[in-house]
Design a protein around this motif. Structure first.
Motif, PDB file in Angstrom:
ATOM      1  N   MET A 265     116.443  32.381  79.133  1.00 21.09           N
ATOM      2  CA  MET A 265     115.842  32.288  80.412  1.00 21.09           C
ATOM      3  C   MET A 265     114.333  32.019  80.575  1.00 21.09           C
ATOM      4  SD  MET A 265     118.145  34.406  83.032  1.00 21.09           S
ATOM      5  CE  MET A 265     116.824  34.886  84.235  1.00 21.09           C
ATOM      6  N   SER A 266     113.527  33.132  79.626  1.00 22.18           N
ATOM      7  CA  SER A 266     112.283  32.801  79.878  1.00 22.18           C
ATOM      8  C   SER A 266     111.687  31.525  78.920  1.00 22.18           C
ATOM      9  CB  SER A 266     111.479  34.048  79.368  1.00 22.18           C
ATOM     10  OG  SER A 266     111.427  33.906  77.892  1.00 22.18           O
ATOM     11  N   VAL A 267     112.254  31.296  77.715  1.00 25.95           N
ATOM     12  CA  VAL A 267     111.840  30.021  77.103  1.00 25.95           C
ATOM     13  C   VAL A 267     112.154  28.777  78.159  1.00 25.95           C
ATOM     14  CG1 VAL A 267     112.710  28.489  75.163  1.00 25.95           C
ATOM     15  CG2 VAL A 267     112.487  30.963  74.902  1.00 25.95           C
ATOM     16  N   VAL A 268     113.511  28.868  78.765  1.00 30.66           N
ATOM     17  CA  VAL A 268     113.647  27.594  79.659  1.00 30.66           C
ATOM     18  C   VAL A 268     112.618  27.441  80.652  1.00 30.66           C
ATOM     19  CG1 VAL A 268     115.257  26.716  81.398  1.00 30.66           C
ATOM     20  CG2 VAL A 268     116.200  27.531  79.138  1.00 30.66           C
ATOM     21  N   LYS A 269     112.260  28.426  81.319  1.00 28.51           N
ATOM     22  CA  LYS A 269     111.315  28.429  82.020  1.00 28.51           C
ATOM     23  C   LYS A 269     109.814  27.853  81.819  1.00 28.51           C
ATOM     24  CE  LYS A 269     109.650  31.698  85.869  1.00 28.51           C
ATOM     25  NZ  LYS A 269     109.672  32.966  85.882  1.00 28.51           N
ATOM     26  N   GLU A 270     109.475  28.480  80.526  1.00 29.05           N
ATOM     27  CA  GLU A 270     108.283  27.899  79.766  1.00 29.05           C
ATOM     28  C   GLU A 270     108.361  26.428  79.696  1.00 29.05           C
ATOM     29  OE1 GLU A 270     107.626  29.366  76.135  1.00 29.05           O
ATOM     30  OE2 GLU A 270     106.246  27.554  75.594  1.00 29.05           O
ATOM     31  N   LYS A 271     109.490  25.836  79.297  1.00 18.54           N
ATOM     32  CA  LYS A 271     109.524  24.411  78.844  1.00 18.54           C
ATOM     33  C   LYS A 271     109.624  23.568  80.119  1.00 18.54           C
ATOM     34  CE  LYS A 271     109.853  26.109  74.798  1.00 18.54           C
ATOM     35  NZ  LYS A 271     108.512  26.466  74.187  1.00 18.54           N
ATOM     36  N   ILE A 272     110.426  24.102  81.008  1.00 21.74           N
ATOM     37  CA  ILE A 272     110.246  23.383  82.300  1.00 21.74           C
ATOM     38  C   ILE A 272     109.012  23.216  82.969  1.00 21.74           C
ATOM     39  CG2 ILE A 272     111.088  23.462  84.766  1.00 21.74           C
ATOM     40  CD1 ILE A 272     113.844  24.457  83.765  1.00 21.74           C
ATOM     41  N   LYS A 273     108.229  23.994  82.799  1.00 22.27           N
ATOM     42  CA  LYS A 273     106.550  24.075  83.352  1.00 22.27           C
ATOM     43  C   LYS A 273     106.050  23.109  82.552  1.00 22.27           C
ATOM     44  CE  LYS A 273     102.871  27.290  84.524  1.00 22.27           C
ATOM     45  NZ  LYS A 273     102.073  27.593  83.577  1.00 22.27           N
ATOM     46  N   LYS A 274     106.213  23.135  81.154  1.00 22.66           N
ATOM     47  CA  LYS A 274     105.455  22.276  80.656  1.00 22.66           C
ATOM     48  C   LYS A 274     105.912  20.814  80.934  1.00 22.66           C
ATOM     49  CE  LYS A 274     104.242  23.743  75.829  1.00 22.66           C
ATOM     50  NZ  LYS A 274     104.422  23.591  74.478  1.00 22.66           N
ATOM     51  N   ILE A 275     107.373  20.657  81.213  1.00 18.87           N
ATOM     52  CA  ILE A 275     107.646  19.298  81.611  1.00 18.87           C
ATOM     53  C   ILE A 275     106.992  18.904  82.986  1.00 18.87           C
ATOM     54  CG2 ILE A 275     109.874  17.974  82.252  1.00 18.87           C
ATOM     55  CD1 ILE A 275     111.014  19.613  80.066  1.00 18.87           C
ATOM     56  N   LYS A 276     107.141  19.749  83.914  1.00 14.80           N
ATOM     57  CA  LYS A 276     106.412  19.511  85.265  1.00 14.80           C
ATOM     58  C   LYS A 276     105.257  19.370  85.146  1.00 14.80           C
ATOM     59  CE  LYS A 276     109.881  20.491  88.224  1.00 14.80           C
ATOM     60  NZ  LYS A 276     110.624  19.527  89.055  1.00 14.80           N
ATOM     61  N   GLU A 277     104.311  19.924  84.385  1.00 15.35           N
ATOM     62  CA  GLU A 277     103.013  19.594  84.326  1.00 15.35           C
ATOM     63  C   GLU A 277     102.724  18.522  83.534  1.00 15.35           C
ATOM     64  OE1 GLU A 277     101.740  23.351  82.757  1.00 15.35           O
ATOM     65  OE2 GLU A 277     101.480  24.439  84.671  1.00 15.35           O
ATOM     66  N   ASN A 278     103.250  17.993  82.782  1.00 12.50           N
ATOM     67  CA  ASN A 278     103.064  16.655  81.947  1.00 12.50           C
ATOM     68  C   ASN A 278     102.914  15.539  82.977  1.00 12.50           C
ATOM     69  OD1 ASN A 278     104.297  14.048  80.563  1.00 12.50           O
ATOM     70  ND2 ASN A 278     103.229  15.573  78.901  1.00 12.50           N
TER      71      ASN A 278
END
Ligand code: SF4
Lengths: 605, 82
Positions: A218-231
């Protein structure tokens, strides 16, 4: 096993036998899943030399360890089979919701064998699997088929993957459509399905995919979603404008293929751009399963009602490549292909090739009879022949064979803009050498999503490579892009995540889901293994590198006539040897024993 | 004068598709645009693709790329697809 269900469903349409098997952990570790593992299974179970339309061919629906999880874009699946278009490996990726549903029903893979003696569909409700009569659906279009099946199935939450009339008629570039508008589009996977008399697969599942470490995941997913959203691409450009945001940038760079790749500049590109689509027809954007990007377009046009798309490739194939600027006609053409079950790239490019043959006087009006002339820019022609292709009526029967067989039948294969007989997508390689090598070496033939070199060469992501450079460094990048893509496809994620994520990010996601302990390099190595096993399949199917790893003569001999790439041809002979070297293959393009041993593939070749 | 074409989100910021600017280098051109459209600077912070007559300035002289009368400069925010 975590991430995986650990189960394969096998349905034989000749005998009616239905059984399940265990998925081996060792295979999962070596080939990840999806594209990679399905190719391994196909290579072991069929003779790569068989006729793709024979009952001996198999059709594999394959998910990856991240399919059906909450990993960003974890909704993808692949269809792997021997292609009737190329005669080589076919592996077509699709999104939507079908893949996760198959997994929720309890299967990583669905392997379809044999051939039914009448039209059937496969119905899957968790453990309850049946082969059912589909005679009443034969001939029906995709949305009607889907609606009828959902009604019959009695559960609106079920998901349908089906073929349209084109697959039934064995059009060599027929697609498999799931959730009505999502396509496993390329290489004629729909025609293989049609050859098996299989109209559809309907699936509903109620199980959950278990991951190794829930909290960590869950925490990895959250982190990657953040990266995707900020890109800015995955968080801005793609959701706002869809893939068609590319139309202008590719055209301004002078590699937007126009009139069957006769030039790379289309003066009316703006009228068919993502910006124009958003202004004119967009209702809202739409996302596949677990996708934070949402590049899908829900559109409306009075002639077709609410529909989806068109994507960049489809806009181009029916637009500039056919010399057409009218976006409305493109929206309609795209909708028709979704309904008939046709791959938009091959459909548009085949019609474009026919247009050039016609304008050069090679196809004559007498042969077409009363049918509209195949002239560039003629929108009526476009819609007319799309219908005819799907039904194999009149001249459509010839077009249904694809541009290569069409052009070759007139003694002019050079007018087919294809590699390994599969039509090329929307980038002229005279403006991007690395992308040209990717075209020439793609295991499924002409394709942009086997190593999207447009990203570094034109879009500047993740590095800025000079599009005309043909150095060893360029060759290495092609290999990295191809291998990384193979991992993403095998894992069950969408390639568009790669605008924001790198190899490390994928390793984090895969490790947290599966409990494996792979470094980023090891995951890339798995991608290389996938690439090489596909190559082995192709070599065994009869691929001759010297003859098949090439590009249409136009790109090698005709300099680009205008625009920023004016005067350029593709320097394939310079870059290809460097690519083979980067792959650790011999100078003729055959994997060396050493390389195969390193990858653990020596027993296959 | 140099013809400047803007795309995607930049169109909303500038309010039109094309404009004319006097500048001798790409760097100078961007300074002028940024002072008139401060939001543009923000939009391009995370990357941009800038072409002069269809050629990416990354493979020319970057911001020092010289401009002359009649040149066409195309400016894109980061975009991707496939
Ligand atoms: S990025 Fe687009 S194609 Fe990919 S999963 Fe998301 S919506 Fe689907």
């Amino acid at each position: 096993m975590f991430g995986y269900i650990g189960k394969i469903l096998r349905v034989n349409l000749t005998t009616g036998e239905i059984k399940t098997e265990e998925l081996k952990e060792e295979d999962a570790k070596n080939f990840i899943g999806g594209r990679g593992l399905a190719t391994k299974i196909l290579l072991e179970e069929i003779d790569p030399k068989i006729d793709p339309f024979s009952p001996e061919n198999k059709l594999i629906f394959a998910t990856g360890p991240l399919t059906g999880t909450t990993a960003p874009t974890g909704g993808r699946y692949m269809v792997v089979t021997k292609s009737p278009l190329t005669g080589f490996i076919a592996s077509s990726n699709s999104g939507g919701f079908f893949g996760p549903e198959l997994k929720a029903a309890g299967y990583d893979f669905l392997i379809i064998e044999g051939k039914a003696d009448h039209p059937v569909y496969i119905s899957i409700k968790d453990d309850d699997v049946e082969i059912k009569d589909a005679s009443h659906l034969w001939g029906k279009r995709v949305s009607e088929t889907t609606d009828k099946l959902l009604e019959e199935f009695g559960d609106k939450k079920a998901r349908v993957a089906c073929i349209g009339p084109a697959g039934e008629k064995l059009v060599r570039f027929a697609s498999i459509m799931n959730d009505k508008h999502r396509a496993a589009g390329r290489s004629g996977v729909g025609a293989v399905m049609g050859s098996k008399n299989l109209k559809a697969v309907v699936v509903r599942g109620t199980k959950k995919v278990e991951v190794a470490d829930k909290e960590k995941f869950m925490s990895v997913v959250k982190e990657k979603i953040k990266k995707i959203k900020e890109n800015p691409i995955t968080g801005g450009g793609l959701p706002n404008y869809g893939t068609a945001v590319l139309v202008n940038i590719i055209n301004e760079n002078g590699l937007y293929p126009t009139n069957n790749f006769q030039t790379g500049v289309f003066p009316y590109a703006y009228e068919q751009s993502g910006e124009a689509l958003a202004a004119k027809y967009l209702v809202r954007n739409q996302a596949c399963f677990a996708c934070p990007i949402g590049c899908g377009r829900v559109t409306y046009h009075p002639a077709v009602g609410v529909t989806e798309g068109p994507e960049y490739e489809s806009i181009w194939a029916f637009g500039a490549d056919c010399g057409i600027n009218d976006l409305a006609s493109i929206v309609i053409a795209n909708h028709l292909c979704d309904e008939l079950g046709l791959d938009t790239i091959s459909t548009g490019t085949t019609i474009a090739a026919a247009m050039e043959l016609y304008e050069k006087g090679i196809i004559k009006q007498e042969e077409l009879g009363d049918a509209p002339p195949l002239r560039f820019g003629n929108t009526e022609t476009l819609h007319y022949y799309i219908e005819k292709i799907a039904k194999r009526e009149g001249f459509g029967d010839k077009l249904a064979e694809g541009s290569y067989r069409l052009a070759e039948s007139y003694g002019h294969p050079e007018y087919s803009m294809s590699v390994k007989k599969q039509e090329l997508p929307a980038y002229d390689p005279r403006g991007a050498e690395g992308h040209g090598i990717n075209y020439a070496t793609s295991n499924r033939g002409g394709c942009h999503v086997r190593g999207y070199m447009i990203s570094p060469e034109i879009l500047g992501v993740p590095v800025k490579l000079d599009p005309h450079d043909v150095s060893e460094e360029k060759a290495k990048w092609v290999k990295i892009f191809q291998d990384l893509t193979a991992v993403i496809d095998s894992a069950g994620l969408c390639l568009f995540t790669s605008f924001a994520l790198g190899a490390e990010d994928y390793a984090d996601l895969l490790n947290a889901a599966t409990g494996f302990d792979f470094t980023a390099d090891e995951w890339l190595k798995a991608g290389e293994r996938v690439w090489n096993i596909e190559r082995i399949f192709n070599l065994k199917a009869g691929l001759i590198p010297e003859k098949d790893d090439t590009l249409p003569k136009r790109f090698l001999e005709e300099p680009m006539p205008e625009g920023p790439n004016k005067g350029h041809v593709v320097r394939l002979h310079e870059l290809l040897p460097k690519y083979y070297k980067a792959r650790g293959w011999d100078e003729k393009g055959y994997p060396t024993e050493e390389k195969l041993k390193e990858l653990g593939l020596d027993k296959y070749y | 004068m140099v013809k400047v074409k803007v795309f995607a989100t930049l169109r909303n910021i500038v309010g039109k598709n094309e404009l004319e600017v006097q500048a001798d280098t790409v760097g100078e051109l961007l300074e002028k645009l940024y002072s008139e459209y401060p939001e543009m600077k923000k939009e391009l912070e995370k990357g941009a693709v800038i072409l002069v007559n269809g050629k990416n300035i990354e493979h020319l002289e970057k911001l020092d790329t010289k401009l002359k009368d009649g040149d066409v400069v195309s400016i894109f925010p980061p975009v991707g697809g496939g």
